[in-house]
Design a protein around this motif. Structure first.
Motif, PDB file in Angstrom:
ATOM      1  N   LEU A  82     -23.970  -5.486  -2.817  1.00  0.00           N
ATOM      2  CA  LEU A  82     -23.180  -6.374  -3.674  1.00  0.00           C
ATOM      3  C   LEU A  82     -22.212  -5.627  -4.589  1.00  0.00           C
ATOM      4  O   LEU A  82     -21.082  -6.065  -4.792  1.00  0.00           O
ATOM      5  N   SER A  83     -22.638  -4.499  -5.141  1.00  0.00           N
ATOM      6  CA  SER A  83     -21.739  -3.784  -6.064  1.00  0.00           C
ATOM      7  C   SER A  83     -20.530  -3.228  -5.305  1.00  0.00           C
ATOM      8  O   SER A  83     -19.386  -3.292  -5.785  1.00  0.00           O
ATOM      9  N   ARG A  84     -20.760  -2.701  -4.095  1.00  0.00           N
ATOM     10  CA  ARG A  84     -19.648  -2.174  -3.291  1.00  0.00           C
ATOM     11  C   ARG A  84     -18.696  -3.296  -2.878  1.00  0.00           C
ATOM     12  O   ARG A  84     -17.475  -3.165  -2.990  1.00  0.00           O
ATOM     13  N   ILE A  85     -19.273  -4.408  -2.421  1.00  0.00           N
ATOM     14  CA  ILE A  85     -18.440  -5.523  -1.972  1.00  0.00           C
ATOM     15  C   ILE A  85     -17.648  -6.101  -3.140  1.00  0.00           C
ATOM     16  O   ILE A  85     -16.460  -6.432  -3.006  1.00  0.00           O
ATOM     17  N   ASP A  86     -18.270  -6.194  -4.309  1.00  0.00           N
ATOM     18  CA  ASP A  86     -17.560  -6.696  -5.492  1.00  0.00           C
ATOM     19  C   ASP A  86     -16.377  -5.788  -5.838  1.00  0.00           C
ATOM     20  O   ASP A  86     -15.285  -6.271  -6.156  1.00  0.00           O
ATOM     21  N   ARG A  87     -16.610  -4.483  -5.751  1.00  0.00           N
ATOM     22  CA  ARG A  87     -15.524  -3.525  -6.045  1.00  0.00           C
ATOM     23  C   ARG A  87     -14.373  -3.700  -5.054  1.00  0.00           C
ATOM     24  O   ARG A  87     -13.196  -3.706  -5.435  1.00  0.00           O
ATOM     25  N   ILE A  88     -14.721  -3.854  -3.774  1.00  0.00           N
ATOM     26  CA  ILE A  88     -13.692  -4.026  -2.736  1.00  0.00           C
ATOM     27  C   ILE A  88     -12.898  -5.312  -2.977  1.00  0.00           C
ATOM     28  O   ILE A  88     -11.660  -5.317  -2.920  1.00  0.00           O
ATOM     29  N   ILE A  89     -13.598  -6.414  -3.278  1.00  0.00           N
ATOM     30  CA  ILE A  89     -12.910  -7.697  -3.498  1.00  0.00           C
ATOM     31  C   ILE A  89     -11.974  -7.594  -4.701  1.00  0.00           C
ATOM     32  O   ILE A  89     -10.800  -7.985  -4.634  1.00  0.00           O
ATOM     33  N   ARG A  90     -12.484  -7.051  -5.812  1.00  0.00           N
ATOM     34  CA  ARG A  90     -11.664  -6.963  -7.025  1.00  0.00           C
ATOM     35  C   ARG A  90     -10.446  -6.062  -6.817  1.00  0.00           C
ATOM     36  O   ARG A  90      -9.319  -6.423  -7.168  1.00  0.00           O
ATOM     37  N   CYS A  91     -10.661  -4.877  -6.227  1.00  0.00           N
ATOM     38  CA  CYS A  91      -9.552  -3.926  -6.038  1.00  0.00           C
ATOM     39  C   CYS A  91      -8.518  -4.482  -5.060  1.00  0.00           C
ATOM     40  O   CYS A  91      -7.306  -4.300  -5.247  1.00  0.00           O
ATOM     41  N   SER A  92      -8.984  -5.175  -4.027  1.00  0.00           N
ATOM     42  CA  SER A  92      -8.068  -5.686  -3.001  1.00  0.00           C
ATOM     43  C   SER A  92      -7.245  -6.846  -3.540  1.00  0.00           C
ATOM     44  O   SER A  92      -6.027  -6.924  -3.312  1.00  0.00           O
ATOM     45  N   LEU A  93      -7.892  -7.770  -4.276  1.00  0.00           N
ATOM     46  CA  LEU A  93      -7.149  -8.891  -4.852  1.00  0.00           C
ATOM     47  C   LEU A  93      -6.162  -8.402  -5.908  1.00  0.00           C
ATOM     48  O   LEU A  93      -5.035  -8.884  -6.000  1.00  0.00           O
ATOM     49  N   ARG A  94      -6.587  -7.393  -6.690  1.00  0.00           N
ATOM     50  CA  ARG A  94      -5.722  -6.869  -7.759  1.00  0.00           C
ATOM     51  C   ARG A  94      -4.485  -6.172  -7.188  1.00  0.00           C
ATOM     52  O   ARG A  94      -3.409  -6.180  -7.780  1.00  0.00           O
ATOM     53  N   SER A  95      -4.646  -5.544  -6.002  1.00  0.00           N
ATOM     54  CA  SER A  95      -3.532  -4.771  -5.434  1.00  0.00           C
ATOM     55  C   SER A  95      -2.476  -5.679  -4.799  1.00  0.00           C
ATOM     56  O   SER A  95      -1.371  -5.253  -4.504  1.00  0.00           O
ATOM     57  N   GLN A  96      -2.838  -6.949  -4.580  1.00  0.00           N
ATOM     58  CA  GLN A  96      -1.895  -7.891  -3.968  1.00  0.00           C
ATOM     59  C   GLN A  96      -0.661  -8.051  -4.834  1.00  0.00           C
ATOM     60  O   GLN A  96      -0.754  -8.282  -6.037  1.00  0.00           O
ATOM     61  N   GLY A  97       0.500  -7.916  -4.224  1.00  0.00           N
ATOM     62  CA  GLY A  97       1.734  -8.168  -4.968  1.00  0.00           C
ATOM     63  C   GLY A  97       2.168  -7.043  -5.883  1.00  0.00           C
ATOM     64  O   GLY A  97       3.186  -7.157  -6.568  1.00  0.00           O
ATOM     65  N   LEU A  98       1.389  -5.966  -5.955  1.00  0.00           N
ATOM     66  CA  LEU A  98       1.823  -4.835  -6.783  1.00  0.00           C
ATOM     67  C   LEU A  98       3.039  -4.178  -6.137  1.00  0.00           C
ATOM     68  O   LEU A  98       3.146  -4.113  -4.916  1.00  0.00           O
ATOM     69  N   PRO A  99       3.980  -3.676  -6.958  1.00  0.00           N
ATOM     70  CA  PRO A  99       5.152  -3.010  -6.361  1.00  0.00           C
ATOM     71  C   PRO A  99       4.731  -1.744  -5.617  1.00  0.00           C
ATOM     72  O   PRO A  99       3.815  -1.036  -6.048  1.00  0.00           O
ATOM     73  N   VAL A 100       5.374  -1.490  -4.490  1.00  0.00           N
ATOM     74  CA  VAL A 100       5.106  -0.257  -3.736  1.00  0.00           C
ATOM     75  C   VAL A 100       6.395   0.543  -3.653  1.00  0.00           C
ATOM     76  O   VAL A 100       7.492  -0.012  -3.758  1.00  0.00           O
ATOM     77  N   ALA A 101       6.242   1.843  -3.458  1.00  0.00           N
ATOM     78  CA  ALA A 101       7.422   2.710  -3.391  1.00  0.00           C
ATOM     79  C   ALA A 101       8.295   2.310  -2.207  1.00  0.00           C
ATOM     80  O   ALA A 101       7.799   1.847  -1.173  1.00  0.00           O
ATOM     81  N   ALA A 102       9.593   2.490  -2.365  1.00  0.00           N
ATOM     82  CA  ALA A 102      10.532   2.168  -1.283  1.00  0.00           C
ATOM     83  C   ALA A 102      10.246   3.048  -0.070  1.00  0.00           C
ATOM     84  O   ALA A 102       9.710   4.155  -0.200  1.00  0.00           O
ATOM     85  N   ILE A 103      10.591   2.530   1.104  1.00  0.00           N
ATOM     86  CA  ILE A 103      10.348   3.315   2.315  1.00  0.00           C
ATOM     87  C   ILE A 103      11.607   4.063   2.733  1.00  0.00           C
ATOM     88  O   ILE A 103      12.730   3.604   2.521  1.00  0.00           O
ATOM     89  N   GLU A 104      11.382   5.235   3.328  1.00  0.00           N
ATOM     90  CA  GLU A 104      12.468   6.053   3.870  1.00  0.00           C
ATOM     91  C   GLU A 104      12.123   6.401   5.310  1.00  0.00           C
ATOM     92  O   GLU A 104      10.953   6.377   5.697  1.00  0.00           O
ATOM     93  N   PRO A 105      13.140   6.744   6.119  1.00  0.00           N
ATOM     94  CA  PRO A 105      12.841   7.167   7.485  1.00  0.00           C
ATOM     95  C   PRO A 105      12.014   8.450   7.497  1.00  0.00           C
ATOM     96  O   PRO A 105      12.049   9.246   6.546  1.00  0.00           O
ATOM     97  N   VAL A 106      11.262   8.649   8.562  1.00  0.00           N
ATOM     98  CA  VAL A 106      10.498   9.883   8.757  1.00  0.00           C
ATOM     99  C   VAL A 106      11.490  11.037   8.918  1.00  0.00           C
ATOM    100  O   VAL A 106      12.447  10.930   9.687  1.00  0.00           O
ATOM    101  N   PRO A 107      11.293  12.148   8.185  1.00  0.00           N
ATOM    102  CA  PRO A 107      12.206  13.288   8.356  1.00  0.00           C
ATOM    103  C   PRO A 107      12.164  13.811   9.801  1.00  0.00           C
ATOM    104  O   PRO A 107      11.093  13.840  10.420  1.00  0.00           O
TER     105      PRO A 107
END
Length: 497
Positions: A65-90
């Motif tokens: 339960l503690s692991r699953i709770d951590r996964i649920i909270r971290c995953s829901l919290r990360s939704q919609g967070l800004p991510v760094a822009a993408i660049e082509p592979v060098p």
């Protein structure tokens, strides 16, 4: 004659028992659920039979339960967070087919065979999926795509391992230390584990030693509502789903298989998905390239066929950031169509086809890093529940979630007509069917036979047929002259020893 005794209801023990309230849920377990906001799992407790209550208690107790709770909270919290822009592979991160010299290929091939002979390579197969979209409930690896030999995907892959072992032993000089045994780790799921094991046993491991194959299961994780609460599949069972092919990292960690690999002297791990009929399992050239580059991770890539092709592509996340994969749905239309003026290729052209190589040290690092960060992808799906199908989230990790942890990643271009024949959809679909995969195999092997001096006759157009070369004869078209030169083969047929 004796009169029957009349007993009042107040003295009837059966009636008394029936009127007792049902036993309460185990208090300690209920308190733990309350700690994580999941006490609704017991909301229908009073309506359950004793057996159903036992099942529910065991189901909840099986959850970390503690692991699953951590996964649920971290995953829901990360939704919609800004991510760094993408660049082509060098460009320097990619070995392209056209710039690869024959000398490099031969050197990498020999380096790879040497490492295989020294027992440094393991093969890791992701095989948790059922062939549901293929119209089968069997594990995908059991599927026969209709080749002349009738071999399953599992058998084709096993025989490629046998062939590479033989090539490595032949390449080793007399007196070298090694055994040329490649250990095969096969990740199943709760839905495919038993059937996969039985399939291997009934086919005598396709010629491999039974002790060089290790099966292990990926995990499952509860499906949750949009506010993070468990969805109940039945009043006494939490709805769960496999944790994605990226669940391989935590599965390796918790089953102690990373330690098992280390104890065997394994340094490098070749990882791939089961549903590719042309996969070059334990490819010596790719392994040699990987060792030569000295990187932590590498991936084979194919060029994107056209801008709107529905494939994930490798990108660099942020200025000077790590390489990672973005799904086609995340790539803006204008970026997907953008052309690199210097090369004439699409700027984002390197498709991920789930053919990866990792160092064992890096796999340890990934398993610990992903566990610590606990961010899973949220896939909004219809989930079976006590209210019928309800919208909720399945939590998944993907195999490419490893790449952001890598200090260095190298990409190795391969030709899709030589190494990528996906088997995902039933015949009659527009792409990635058993029929399309079979044709890719037959056409490639027909080219091998002609290059080795053989001739083909055919009663249907050659583009619709070909020949199958047994993996026990040749891994990638080598050593076929003795079998093929001057001989005529009628397509379709299998060429074996």
């Amino acid at each position: 004659m004796r009169e029957p005794t009349v007993v009042g209801s107040e003295s009837n023990p059966t009636s008394a028992v029936a009127s007792l309230p049902p036993p309460a849920p185990p208090q300690a377990l209920l308190e733990r659920l309350k700690d994580y906001g999941q006490e609704d799992a017991f909301v229908l407790w009073d309506e359950l039979s004793p057996d159903e209550r036992d099942f529910l208690v065991k189901d909840i107790e099986s959850l970390d339960l503690s692991r699953i709770d951590r996964i649920i909270r971290c995953s829901l919290r990360s939704q919609g967070l800004p991510v760094a822009a993408i660049e082509p592979v060098p460009e320097r991160s990619v070995s392209t087919v056209e710039e690869r010299t024959m000398e490099e290929r031969e050197r990498w091939w020999k380096m790879g065979l040497k490492a295989i002979y020294e027992g440094k390579l393991a093969v890791l197969l992701l095989s948790g999926g059922q062939g549901t979209r293929l119209g089968s409930s069997d594990p995908k690896g059991c599927f026969n795509i209709g080749l002349p030999s009738g071999k399953s995907l599992f058998q084709l892959q096993a025989e490629r391992i046998l062939c590479v072992q033989r090539l490595a032993a032949q390449a080793a000089s007399e007196g070298s230390a090694g055994s040329a045994t490649i250990h095969w780790y096969i990740m199943t799921s709760p839905f495919t584990d038993d059937a996969t094991r039985k399939f291997f046993e009934s086919h005598k491991y396709f010629g491999l030693e039974s002790d060089q194959v290790t099966f292990f299961q990926q995990g499952t994780i509860p499906c949750v509502s949009k506010d993070g609460r468990f969805i109940m599949e039945t009043p006494y069972k939490v709805s769960k789903a496999p944790d994605g092919n990226g669940g391989v990292y935590s599965a390796l960690k918790y089953s102690k298989l990373l330690e098992d690999m280390a104890s065997r002297g394994i340094k490098f791990v070749d990882c791939y998905g089961v549903d590719n009929a042309l996969v070059r399992v334990a490819d010596p050239t790719f392994l040699g390239y990987f060792i030569d580059k000295g990187v932590a991770s590498a991936a084979k890539v194919v060029r994107k066929a056209y801008p709107q092709e529905k494939v994930g592509v490798f990108v660099r996340r942020g200025k000077g950031g790590p390489l990672t994969v973005v799904e086609y749905s995340e790539l803006d239309q204008s970026l997907a169509s953008a052309i690199n003026q210097e090369t004439g290729r699409l700027r984002f052209c390197w498709s991920n086809v789930c053919l990866h190589m990792f160092t064992l040290d890096f796999l340890n690092q990934v398993a610990n890093g992903l566990e610590k960060d606990s961010v899973y992808h949220l896939a909004e799906k219809k989930i079976p529940s006590i209210h019928g199908y309800t919208m909720g989230f399945k939590l998944e990790q993907f195999i490419f979630d490893a790449f952001p942890y890598a200090p260095s990643t190298a990409l190795f271009e391969v030709l899709r007509e030589e190494e990528f024949a996906p088997v995902k959809n039933a015949n009659g679909s527009n792409f990635d069917t058993p029929d399309s995969a079979r044709l890719l195999v037959l056409r490639l092997h027909a080219r091998w036979v002609v290059a080795a001096g053989g001739f083909l006759t055919h009663s249907v157009p050659l583009y619709a047929t070909g020949v199958e070369v047994s993996p026990l004869c040749s891994y990638a078209g080598e050593n076929l002259e003795a079998i093929c030169r001057g001989r005529t083969f009628h397509a379709p047929c299998e060429i074996s020893f």
